[in-house]
Enzyme design. Sequence first.
Site, PDB file in Angstrom:
ATOM      1  N   ALA A   8       0.819  -1.216   0.000  1.00 49.57           N
ATOM      2  CA  ALA A   8       0.000   0.000   0.000  1.00 49.57           C
ATOM      3  C   ALA A   8       0.848   1.259   0.000  1.00 49.57           C
ATOM      4  O   ALA A   8       0.419   2.309   0.476  1.00 49.57           O
ATOM      5  CB  ALA A   8      -0.939  -0.002   1.205  1.00 49.57           C
ATOM      6  N   VAL A  11       3.131   3.301  -5.135  1.00 50.86           N
ATOM      7  CA  VAL A  11       2.758   2.614  -6.376  1.00 50.86           C
ATOM      8  C   VAL A  11       1.481   1.808  -6.177  1.00 50.86           C
ATOM      9  O   VAL A  11       0.530   1.902  -6.965  1.00 50.86           O
ATOM     10  CB  VAL A  11       3.889   1.686  -6.871  1.00 50.86           C
ATOM     11  CG1 VAL A  11       3.427   0.898  -8.098  1.00 50.86           C
ATOM     12  CG2 VAL A  11       5.124   2.491  -7.223  1.00 50.86           C
ATOM     13  N   ASP A  32      -1.280  -4.678   3.054  1.00 54.01           N
ATOM     14  CA  ASP A  32       0.034  -4.207   3.493  1.00 54.01           C
ATOM     15  C   ASP A  32       0.288  -4.733   4.900  1.00 54.01           C
ATOM     16  O   ASP A  32      -0.655  -5.045   5.637  1.00 54.01           O
ATOM     17  CB  ASP A  32       0.085  -2.676   3.480  1.00 54.01           C
ATOM     18  CG  ASP A  32       1.507  -2.143   3.485  1.00 54.01           C
ATOM     19  OD1 ASP A  32       2.014  -1.792   2.400  1.00 54.01           O
ATOM     20  OD2 ASP A  32       2.116  -2.075   4.568  1.00 54.01           O
ATOM     21  N   ASN A  94      14.567  -7.661  -1.438  1.00 52.46           N
ATOM     22  CA  ASN A  94      13.255  -7.725  -2.075  1.00 52.46           C
ATOM     23  C   ASN A  94      12.902  -9.132  -2.542  1.00 52.46           C
ATOM     24  O   ASN A  94      11.723  -9.486  -2.609  1.00 52.46           O
ATOM     25  CB  ASN A  94      13.179  -6.732  -3.235  1.00 52.46           C
ATOM     26  CG  ASN A  94      12.846  -5.333  -2.744  1.00 52.46           C
ATOM     27  OD1 ASN A  94      12.577  -5.129  -1.563  1.00 52.46           O
ATOM     28  ND2 ASN A  94      12.861  -4.359  -3.637  1.00 52.46           N
ATOM     29  N   HIS A 174      14.639  -4.266 -16.930  1.00 49.40           N
ATOM     30  CA  HIS A 174      14.167  -2.971 -16.442  1.00 49.40           C
ATOM     31  C   HIS A 174      15.264  -2.369 -15.573  1.00 49.40           C
ATOM     32  O   HIS A 174      15.262  -2.458 -14.359  1.00 49.40           O
ATOM     33  CB  HIS A 174      12.885  -3.160 -15.634  1.00 49.40           C
ATOM     34  CG  HIS A 174      12.292  -1.880 -15.141  1.00 49.40           C
ATOM     35  ND1 HIS A 174      11.992  -0.828 -15.977  1.00 49.40           N
ATOM     36  CD2 HIS A 174      11.940  -1.479 -13.891  1.00 49.40           C
ATOM     37  CE1 HIS A 174      11.465   0.157 -15.258  1.00 49.40           C
ATOM     38  NE2 HIS A 174      11.438  -0.216 -13.991  1.00 49.40           N
TER      39      HIS A 174
END
Length: 310
Positions: A8, A11, A32, A94, A174
């Site tokens: 949340a 993005v 979240d 991550n 990316h």
Amino acid sequence: MKISVIGAGNVGATAAHRLAEKQLAHEVVLIDIVEGIPQGKALDMYESGPVGLFDTAIHGSNDYMASADSDIVLITAGLARKPGMTREDLLMKNAGIVKEVTDQVMKHSSNPILVMVSNPLDVMTFVAHASSGLGKERVIGMAGVLDAARFRSFIAEELNVSMQDVNAFVLGGHGDSMVPVVKYTSVAGIPITELLSQEKIDALVERTRNGGVEIVNYLKNGSAFYAPAASAVEMIEAIVKDRKRILACTTLLEGEYGINNVFCGVPVKIGKNGVEEILEINLAPAELDALKHSASLVQENCKSLEALLA
């Protein structure tokens, strides 16, 4: 149609609101780990419905049970980049977050389509695919849509034309190794090479590669979120409406472009089943080499995570 958004932050919340405004689902769930954040943001979004003219139900929760039976799950969870931090710096932290998120999502939804935004994008898409057990067509990374949007906006600004008339593909990972494909870049069908000098094109390509960093440097404590959210929603809209859009997205390559077993950004057809076709377009030798190099960097990062995913 039920769409869950994991994370949340800027993005995730922006994407959730956009999904609701466009009425792409009957229910949008925002999840979240921070108590109160998804609940408060979801309620705020819901209360904008009478003014925004939408009736989408929006709920916030800290419990993945709320995401049960989702058709599409947008995963934005993860740590944001800070000035001086590369996407690769985020890799290990991550990856652990995305693995845990994916495990939780799959406990409650049997066959969702996962749209990935967490960075480093290509590697996190690999992590989600490996953790989920889903078919490769159902795990898609948002990369080229955002990168192409940046490239298109820079071209439109330079030429003082409508962004809607600018078409472009940005392939590869990316990150710094992305490959803006000048050959397929045009304005109202006119090749960009007929409108701009090579020097100017090269400058715009370089700005595109550093598009995320440019915003991070301005914000100091945060990263881009409006354009990433809009790009993710464009992909989701193509899925929900079965639009068969041709978009550059991160998908698993198995021989296409001479690349094997790597998630990399290439042109794909997006519809109700996710990635319905991978398009192999003709690339100049230098562009193909750059794409393969970009894929090799992604593959190296993925190999470093084998122990985590074992």
